[in-house]
Design a protein around this motif. Sequence first.
Motif, mmCIF file in Angstrom:
data_model
loop_
_atom_site.group_PDB
_atom_site.id
_atom_site.type_symbol
_atom_site.label_atom_id
_atom_site.label_comp_id
_atom_site.label_asym_id
_atom_site.label_seq_id
_atom_site.Cartn_x
_atom_site.Cartn_y
_atom_site.Cartn_z
ATOM 1 N N GLY B 50 -30.170 26.585 6.923
ATOM 2 C CA GLY B 50 -30.189 25.137 6.744
ATOM 3 C C GLY B 50 -30.734 24.710 5.399
ATOM 4 N N GLN B 263 -32.393 14.646 19.773
ATOM 5 C CA GLN B 263 -31.500 14.112 18.740
ATOM 6 C C GLN B 263 -30.166 13.672 19.373
ATOM 7 N N ASN B 264 -29.668 14.497 20.282
ATOM 8 C CA ASN B 264 -28.415 14.146 20.967
ATOM 9 C C ASN B 264 -28.558 12.853 21.746
ATOM 10 N N LEU B 265 -29.652 12.760 22.498
ATOM 11 C CA LEU B 265 -29.861 11.564 23.317
ATOM 12 C C LEU B 265 -29.882 10.313 22.449
ATOM 13 N N ASN B 267 -28.624 9.936 19.313
ATOM 14 C CA ASN B 267 -27.327 9.700 18.677
ATOM 15 C C ASN B 267 -26.269 9.188 19.652
ATOM 16 N N GLN B 268 -26.443 9.530 20.936
ATOM 17 C CA GLN B 268 -25.496 9.054 21.950
ATOM 18 C C GLN B 268 -25.836 7.640 22.414
ATOM 19 N N LYS B 270 -28.614 6.819 24.084
ATOM 20 C CA LYS B 270 -29.291 6.829 25.388
ATOM 21 C C LYS B 270 -30.756 6.430 25.279
ATOM 22 N N HIS B 279 -35.198 13.863 8.320
ATOM 23 C CA HIS B 279 -33.855 14.230 7.839
ATOM 24 C C HIS B 279 -32.761 13.751 8.799
ATOM 25 N N PRO B 285 -24.092 11.313 12.951
ATOM 26 C CA PRO B 285 -22.637 11.385 12.720
ATOM 27 C C PRO B 285 -22.020 9.997 12.544
ATOM 28 N N ASP B 287 -19.302 8.946 13.552
ATOM 29 C CA ASP B 287 -18.641 8.430 14.751
ATOM 30 C C ASP B 287 -19.613 8.285 15.927
ATOM 31 N N ALA B 288 -20.916 8.381 15.637
ATOM 32 C CA ALA B 288 -21.899 8.245 16.718
ATOM 33 C C ALA B 288 -22.022 6.792 17.155
ATOM 34 N N ALA B 289 -22.435 6.625 18.404
ATOM 35 C CA ALA B 289 -22.578 5.268 18.940
ATOM 36 C C ALA B 289 -23.600 4.454 18.147
ATOM 37 N N LEU B 346 -28.929 18.161 3.707
ATOM 38 C CA LEU B 346 -30.209 18.007 4.388
ATOM 39 C C LEU B 346 -30.970 16.796 3.819
#
Lengths: 316, 425
Positions: B50, B263-265, B267-268, B270, B279, B285, B287-289, B346
């Motif tokens: 990374g 991070q997923n939660l 970006n989605q 939630k 960072h 993304p 196209d993220a919500a 990054l």
Amino acid sequence: MRVAERMKHDAGTPARAAGAPSAAPAVVRPRKRRGVNREGLEAGRRSTRTLLWVLLAAAMVLYGFPFLYLLFTSFKTPIDTIAVPPTILPREWTLENYTNALGRSGVLASFINSVQTAIISTVLSLALAVPAAYGITRYKTLSGRIFIMAALVTRMVPPVAIGIPLASMMGTLGLSDTPIALSIAHTTISLPLSIWLMSSFFEAVPQDLEEAATVDGCSRLGALWRVVIPVVSGGIAVTAIFAFLASWNEFLFALLMTAIRSQTTPVVIANFQTQFGLDWGSMTALAAVYSIPVILLTLLLQRKIVAGMTLGAVKG
Amino acid sequence: MSTRTFISRIAVGGICTAVALAASACGAGGPANTSGSAGTNTVNVLVEAGGHAELTGVAEQCKAETGVTANFVELPYDGMFNRLSSEFSSGNVSFDVAALDSVWLPSFKDAVQPIDELFTDEAKKDIFPALVKEANVDGHFIGMPAWTNAEIILYRKDLFEDAKNKADFQAKYGYALAAPTTWKQYQDISEFFTKDGMFGTDVKGAVETEWLAHVLQAGSPMVLDGDKVVIDNAAHKEALDFYVGLAKDAPSGAAQVDWAAAQNLFNQGKTAMTRFWAHAYRQIPKDAAVAGKVGAAPMIAGSAGVGGVPGPWYLTVPKATKNAEAAKKFVKCAYDYNSTGIESSLGLAARISAFEKYQDQPGYESFKPLIETLNGKATATRPATEKWQQIVDTVLIPMLQNAVAGGDSATLLADAKKQIEDLLK
């Protein structure tokens, strides 16, 4: 005639089967053998077959689903790859992950290194395992038995225990970061099982064949090369595939022993998981591409593999 | 041509090629230049995958200015420590510069050489104080910070600016809805947004730095005060109770939530807020919500002020390299051209001036909160013990997982103290 067809045929001609005159009018009763009704037997076989198909389908799903999920993920958009809850099929299909993965520097080189390392390791394994297994099975000495058991014991040593000393030794020999060093390391993984596999294949070849070849003027090595090796070629193919796969998928030694020149693809795939995030799309795309050669190899050699797997199955 | 002949030819061709390449001991990955080539102008730089992008710009500038060429050896984070241990212990290294995670510095302090000459007074002023302190081990500077990170608050700006939410929040809590600056505000906002299938925040049971940041904010050193284990003091308990208390406003299964899950939660869409490494702001993304709807704020202030746990990486020069001169030139380049890292994917740096150069530019809104957190009164690096990673893996994370699962905080901290004391014996 196949058993099922024969039984069907028999069931359709009960009078002849019973030895009665063909013209005699008779009440046709199905013949019972050992108290089993033929229709019941047929029905039983059908249900067994159905059950087997269901089990086969379940096994296929269990084995195939992870790979299919990997494949579908490789076509997902970045946000789709991390969807909560996860989706199986991509909402939107994209090739972006393949572009990213294959466009990353060092990927092509890592593929070449993987192929090179796997081939060298396979050749080394076969070159050592075939004569070793032949000697053990044909001479049946105590030292041979001890050797083959010792070979099995080496399989039980965790690779991480020998990885660091091996890396040091290769450094001392001036072989740091070379495919040959990694191939030797991979051979330590595949050789023991290769010897065991080849031993079982050689066991299945009758010694009479070699004796006949010897009578016809072959030396022992000539008999091995001209008679025994062609007979066990299916077994050699199985062993070669095993050795190839062991090297192709190996990660730990590749991590410890390669750097710039000889890094293999499993390490590059792992590099998509960083401390700062996991690029699922690119990782799965590269993993899918990396699977292709192995799938092709298996398809090309499947007849040999099946032949090799059944070799020795009817011995004794 | 039959299939058999074709396969045979392919196999023979492959074997011949492999043998030919093997005979020359040459891989396909690059030049046959290894560490130990004294006096050459090429250095091998070992870096976590990374972080590679962070140093690409530096390498280009360094080649142009000093003629030093860098070859990067990329390794996955999980395997890098083993590789470093292996090479340092053998005394035969395949790299001339190694980028080390800050938690590894104490473990490898004897295998890397001092680079005191690069830490001029001017340099020390331009590096965050906690990092200058951490780079100095046993009286010598052994690592130059290449990039650093810290947890800040990321929040849903669109929800915070929504007129109805503002009015409802004001009515319920008696003050205006804004990015939280205190623990109380964080709790209130978390509670407020936990509705309609959404959660106010996340609680990460599988990582430790967030809880440790709260310990710093409560005014205590993290886990160790010198050689003394202080994990059972009032600040640790207060921080743990606060941390666990947020679980009611967070998605279930907190014991297994790690950085990736949190991070997923977020970006989605939630969760309305997350405490996360800076960072991540630039890595949402497109196209993220939540793309384009996220705000950034400094880490929470406790009674001791704003505090965070920095996550820097240091460039070090192994004692075993014979190419130390070129290696040190590269490390100096990394300091001189530190801001080039900000242009990478990054998007981080280590020098204060590098962050300040970008902080007012669009897309870099996370930099001001990051600078404030890294300069925070309570900000401190992790204890300098080579057992730290072991303490984290075997004591702190299991303890946090038990705590979020409902364990008694005082008992868990007392047990943890005993385990850590045993580890340090």
